[in-house]
Design a protein around this motif. Structure first.
Motif, PDB file in Angstrom:
ATOM      1  N   GLU A  10      42.982  73.340  30.699  1.00 27.93           N
ATOM      2  CA  GLU A  10      41.932  72.559  30.029  1.00 27.93           C
ATOM      3  C   GLU A  10      40.924  72.112  31.069  1.00 27.93           C
ATOM      4  O   GLU A  10      41.289  71.529  32.077  1.00 27.93           O
ATOM      5  N   ASP A  11      39.647  72.412  30.836  1.00 27.76           N
ATOM      6  CA  ASP A  11      38.627  72.041  31.820  1.00 27.76           C
ATOM      7  C   ASP A  11      37.971  70.704  31.504  1.00 27.76           C
ATOM      8  O   ASP A  11      37.231  70.183  32.346  1.00 27.76           O
ATOM      9  N   ASP A  54      43.262  76.224  26.553  1.00 25.87           N
ATOM     10  CA  ASP A  54      41.891  76.026  26.082  1.00 25.87           C
ATOM     11  C   ASP A  54      41.204  77.391  26.134  1.00 25.87           C
ATOM     12  O   ASP A  54      41.453  78.168  27.057  1.00 25.87           O
ATOM     13  N   GLN A  56      37.626  77.920  25.864  1.00 21.20           N
ATOM     14  CA  GLN A  56      36.387  77.844  26.640  1.00 21.20           C
ATOM     15  C   GLN A  56      36.692  77.272  28.025  1.00 21.20           C
ATOM     16  O   GLN A  56      37.003  76.091  28.148  1.00 21.20           O
ATOM     17  N   LEU A  57      36.580  78.103  29.028  1.00 20.50           N
ATOM     18  CA  LEU A  57      36.869  77.710  30.406  1.00 20.50           C
ATOM     19  C   LEU A  57      35.702  78.138  31.284  1.00 20.50           C
ATOM     20  O   LEU A  57      34.931  79.024  30.910  1.00 20.50           O
ATOM     21  N   LYS A 106      40.615  71.959  17.799  1.00 21.76           N
ATOM     22  CA  LYS A 106      40.245  70.645  18.314  1.00 21.76           C
ATOM     23  C   LYS A 106      39.381  69.941  17.273  1.00 21.76           C
ATOM     24  O   LYS A 106      38.603  70.613  16.589  1.00 21.76           O
TER      25      LYS A 106
HETATM   26 MN    MN Z   1      37.011  73.980  27.639  1.00 28.12          MN
END
Ligand code: MN
Length: 135
Positions: A10-11, A54, A56-57, A106
């Motif tokens: 997770e970013d 996650d 989107q990284l 999310k």
């Molecule tokens: Mn992300």
């Protein structure tokens, strides 16, 4: 028996803190990665019981990280759960087709998260009903 280990990928700092706090309270051991490259590195080195990914990284996305995890014999069968804000029609099917074991939209519902993780873990620490204390 050691605690079940969850690799959290997770970013977003706040999301990472939420996942970490929820999992540690439930007795899971956690590993953390904020990039896809690091996720692959930690997964193959530590062989977590489950990966919370996650999508989107900042570098390679979660789908590419999953592909790399799947191509390594050590982690080919590691359960990987997609976590993403992309909650459009067909997304669940798309992520499951990409090879994820489960999909959580999310904002993540904490009880749903714990339920999904418990399904992939031994359940000796987290998720099990505790005997009421005698008094
Ligand atoms: Mn992300």
């Amino acid at each position: 028996m050691p605690a079940d280990t969850v690799l959290i990928v997770e970013d977003n700092e706040r999301s990472m803190k939420l996942f970490r706090d929820v999992l540690e309270v439930r007795g899971y051991r956690t590993l953390e990665a904020t990039t896809g490259e690091r996720a692959v590195e930690l997964a193959t080195r530590h062989l977590p019981d489950v990966v919370l990914m996650d999508v989107q990284l900042p570098d390679v996305d979660g789908v590419e990280a999953l592909r790399r995890i799947r191509t390594d014999a050590r982690t080919a069968f590691t359960p990987v759960v997609a976590v993403t804000a992309q909650a459009m029609d067909g997304d669940r099917e798309r992520f499951l087709c990409a090879g994820f074991d489960a999909y959580l939209p999310k904002p993540v519902d904490v009880s749903e998260l714990l339920g999904v993780l418990a399904a992939y873990c031994r359940g000796d620490v987290a998720g099990g009903a505790r005997e009421p204390a005698e008094n």
